[in-house]
Structures are given as C-alpha cells and as structure tokens.
Design a protein around this motif. Structure first.
Motif, PDB file in Angstrom:
ATOM      1  N   PHE A 126       0.837  -1.207   0.000  1.00  0.00           N
ATOM      2  CA  PHE A 126       0.000   0.000   0.000  1.00  0.00           C
ATOM      3  C   PHE A 126       0.869   1.253   0.000  1.00  0.00           C
ATOM      4  CE2 PHE A 126      -3.120  -3.036   1.105  1.00  0.00           C
ATOM      5  CZ  PHE A 126      -4.375  -2.472   0.922  1.00  0.00           C
ATOM      6  N   SER A 127       0.318   2.328  -0.539  1.00  0.00           N
ATOM      7  CA  SER A 127       0.944   3.646  -0.448  1.00  0.00           C
ATOM      8  C   SER A 127      -0.129   4.623   0.026  1.00  0.00           C
ATOM      9  CB  SER A 127       1.539   4.075  -1.788  1.00  0.00           C
ATOM     10  OG  SER A 127       0.518   4.190  -2.760  1.00  0.00           O
ATOM     11  N   ASN A 128       0.271   5.842   0.338  1.00  0.00           N
ATOM     12  CA  ASN A 128      -0.643   6.814   0.935  1.00  0.00           C
ATOM     13  C   ASN A 128      -0.536   8.177   0.296  1.00  0.00           C
ATOM     14  OD1 ASN A 128      -1.562   5.268   3.447  1.00  0.00           O
ATOM     15  ND2 ASN A 128       0.648   5.122   3.600  1.00  0.00           N
ATOM     16  N   THR A 129      -1.652   8.863   0.244  1.00  0.00           N
ATOM     17  CA  THR A 129      -1.698  10.288  -0.056  1.00  0.00           C
ATOM     18  C   THR A 129      -2.394  10.951   1.124  1.00  0.00           C
ATOM     19  OG1 THR A 129      -1.885   9.872  -2.438  1.00  0.00           O
ATOM     20  CG2 THR A 129      -2.541  12.059  -1.649  1.00  0.00           C
ATOM     21  N   PHE A 130      -1.696  11.855   1.781  1.00  0.00           N
ATOM     22  CA  PHE A 130      -2.270  12.563   2.917  1.00  0.00           C
ATOM     23  C   PHE A 130      -2.914  13.855   2.425  1.00  0.00           C
ATOM     24  CE2 PHE A 130       0.365  10.896   6.767  1.00  0.00           C
ATOM     25  CZ  PHE A 130       0.089   9.592   6.397  1.00  0.00           C
ATOM     26  N   HIS A 131      -4.151  14.081   2.847  1.00  0.00           N
ATOM     27  CA  HIS A 131      -4.885  15.286   2.466  1.00  0.00           C
ATOM     28  C   HIS A 131      -4.898  16.304   3.600  1.00  0.00           C
ATOM     29  CE1 HIS A 131      -6.136  12.802  -0.862  1.00  0.00           C
ATOM     30  NE2 HIS A 131      -6.661  11.939  -0.022  1.00  0.00           N
ATOM     31  N   GLU A 132      -4.928  15.812   4.819  1.00  0.00           N
ATOM     32  CA  GLU A 132      -4.947  16.676   5.995  1.00  0.00           C
ATOM     33  C   GLU A 132      -4.317  15.901   7.140  1.00  0.00           C
ATOM     34  OE1 GLU A 132      -8.300  19.237   8.529  1.00  0.00           O
ATOM     35  OE2 GLU A 132      -8.914  17.982   6.847  1.00  0.00           O
ATOM     36  N   PHE A 133      -3.457  16.568   7.913  1.00  0.00           N
ATOM     37  CA  PHE A 133      -2.791  15.890   9.024  1.00  0.00           C
ATOM     38  C   PHE A 133      -2.505  16.904  10.126  1.00  0.00           C
ATOM     39  CE2 PHE A 133       0.828  14.072  11.312  1.00  0.00           C
ATOM     40  CZ  PHE A 133       0.382  12.777  11.525  1.00  0.00           C
ATOM     41  N   GLU A 134      -3.304  16.845  11.176  1.00  0.00           N
ATOM     42  CA  GLU A 134      -3.130  17.722  12.338  1.00  0.00           C
ATOM     43  C   GLU A 134      -2.954  16.835  13.559  1.00  0.00           C
ATOM     44  OE1 GLU A 134      -6.132  21.327  11.933  1.00  0.00           O
ATOM     45  OE2 GLU A 134      -7.126  19.378  11.706  1.00  0.00           O
ATOM     46  N   MET A 135      -1.720  16.589  13.938  1.00  0.00           N
ATOM     47  CA  MET A 135      -1.437  15.701  15.061  1.00  0.00           C
ATOM     48  C   MET A 135      -1.525  16.499  16.360  1.00  0.00           C
ATOM     49  SD  MET A 135      -0.975  12.680  16.170  1.00  0.00           S
ATOM     50  CE  MET A 135      -0.724  11.647  14.756  1.00  0.00           C
ATOM     51  N   LYS A 136      -2.774  16.739  16.769  1.00  0.00           N
ATOM     52  CA  LYS A 136      -3.067  17.411  18.035  1.00  0.00           C
ATOM     53  C   LYS A 136      -4.470  16.967  18.447  1.00  0.00           C
ATOM     54  CE  LYS A 136      -5.054  21.479  15.846  1.00  0.00           C
ATOM     55  NZ  LYS A 136      -5.019  22.897  15.669  1.00  0.00           N
ATOM     56  N   PRO A 137      -4.782  17.012  19.746  1.00  0.00           N
ATOM     57  CA  PRO A 137      -6.127  16.618  20.167  1.00  0.00           C
ATOM     58  C   PRO A 137      -7.190  17.414  19.404  1.00  0.00           C
ATOM     59  CG  PRO A 137      -4.705  16.829  22.069  1.00  0.00           C
ATOM     60  CD  PRO A 137      -3.933  17.354  20.886  1.00  0.00           C
ATOM     61  N   GLY A 138      -8.159  16.705  18.850  1.00  0.00           N
ATOM     62  CA  GLY A 138      -9.197  17.332  18.039  1.00  0.00           C
ATOM     63  C   GLY A 138      -8.812  17.486  16.582  1.00  0.00           C
ATOM     64  N   GLY A 139      -7.555  17.199  16.246  1.00  0.00           N
ATOM     65  CA  GLY A 139      -7.071  17.340  14.875  1.00  0.00           C
ATOM     66  C   GLY A 139      -7.620  16.257  13.960  1.00  0.00           C
ATOM     67  N   THR A 140      -7.531  16.515  12.674  1.00  0.00           N
ATOM     68  CA  THR A 140      -8.039  15.594  11.661  1.00  0.00           C
ATOM     69  C   THR A 140      -6.888  15.007  10.864  1.00  0.00           C
ATOM     70  OG1 THR A 140     -10.084  16.855  11.467  1.00  0.00           O
ATOM     71  CG2 THR A 140      -9.526  15.436   9.615  1.00  0.00           C
ATOM     72  N   TRP A 141      -7.022  13.734  10.557  1.00  0.00           N
ATOM     73  CA  TRP A 141      -6.082  13.047   9.667  1.00  0.00           C
ATOM     74  C   TRP A 141      -6.927  12.394   8.581  1.00  0.00           C
ATOM     75  CZ3 TRP A 141      -3.350   7.847  11.129  1.00  0.00           C
ATOM     76  CH2 TRP A 141      -2.510   7.447  10.088  1.00  0.00           C
ATOM     77  N   ARG A 142      -6.847  12.958   7.375  1.00  0.00           N
ATOM     78  CA  ARG A 142      -7.564  12.410   6.222  1.00  0.00           C
ATOM     79  C   ARG A 142      -6.537  11.950   5.196  1.00  0.00           C
ATOM     80  NH1 ARG A 142     -10.227  14.728   2.772  1.00  0.00           N
ATOM     81  NH2 ARG A 142      -9.289  16.768   2.933  1.00  0.00           N
ATOM     82  N   PHE A 143      -6.702  10.731   4.702  1.00  0.00           N
ATOM     83  CA  PHE A 143      -5.743  10.197   3.744  1.00  0.00           C
ATOM     84  C   PHE A 143      -6.399   9.138   2.882  1.00  0.00           C
ATOM     85  CE2 PHE A 143      -5.508   7.624   7.517  1.00  0.00           C
ATOM     86  CZ  PHE A 143      -5.218   6.336   7.114  1.00  0.00           C
TER      87      PHE A 143
END
Length: 154
Positions: free
Chosen positions: A45-62
C-alpha cells in the motif's frame, strides 16, 4: 452475563512489537507526516495525505492506495497525544474503531502496543482476519523504515 472486559475481548485486536530504535524515534515516525506516509499501511500500500493535524481534536484524512489499484478513503480524529508515550486516534470512516498506540521505552529499544477497539463485535468479526495480518504488515514496514532511518543517521 458478559462483563465489560468480555465485551472488549470480542471487539479488540492487540498487536505488540519491540523495535530496535529509541522511543523518541519511533514516536516521531508516527507523528511526522513525511515519515508516516512512507510506512503506514499493509505491504504493497501507499498513501496520499490530504490533511494531518497531530493534536487533540485534529483531523487526519488520507487515501490508502492498494496494490490492486483500489483506493481506500480514511478519516481519523486525534483524541489524545502524550509525547512520547501514547497516541489515541478515532477512525471515523468505516470500519469505525479506536486505535491506541502505547510506546514503552526499553533502554535503547521501544515496545509498541497497537490496540484497535472496533465499534461492535460484528464489525470486529468482519475485519479481524484482514486487520490482524494488516497490522503485522504495518509494523513490519515501520521496523524496516526505522532500520533505514538509523542507517542514514550513523
């Protein structure tokens, strides 16, 4: 009558691995999007990250791109981050689960406990065969990534 512990056992996959890398390095591989996108996911598998906020309440979309060309959209919410000890992530797109990653320092090595708690026994039942091997692949990829990273730093 089933108790809460029994309920968790019917919904949880736990994978543990010891990495030959310091805890700070392993934790950073999880929290730096440039590192995470290299190793995250099962073999092939490979990944494309669209949004990455590594904090409480943050969003990670990929998007995970499967070896057969299928794309898998993922959306997660960061629940907790306690450097360098713990990360809790809610996978809000199906299949829904809570991922808890615990990083224990073992001298110059790191023990990672990777827990996936699915929303129901039914979802767990549908996913467990694929997720068990997928988690092992994922941690194999992390081990290889960390070994390469250590070689580059030496």
């Amino acid at each position: 009558m089933a108790n809460e512990y029994d309920d968790v056992l019917r919904r949880e996959i736990v994978t543990t691995r010891v990495f030959d890398a310091p805890r700070a390095m392993v934790f950073e591989a999880w929290t730096d999007p440039e590192q995470l996108k290299v190793w995250w996911g099962p073999r092939g598998f490979s990944n494309t990250f669209h949004e990455f906020e590594m904090k409480p309440g943050g969003t990670w979309r990929f998007t995970m791109h499967g070896p057969n060309g299928t794309n898998y959209e993922n959306e997660c919410r960061i629940v907790e981050i306690t450097p360098p000890e713990r990360i809790v992530i809610e996978h809000v797109s199906p299949p829904k689960f809570r991922l808890t990653a615990i990083f224990d320092e073992l001298g110059t090595k790191t023990k990672l406990t990777f827990r996936q708690l699915f929303e129901s026994p039914e979802v767990y039942g549908q996913i467990k065969r694929l997720a068990g091997q997928g988690n092992e692949d994922n941690l194999d990829r992390l081990a290889n990534f960390l070994a390469e990273l250590k070689t580059k730093k030496c």
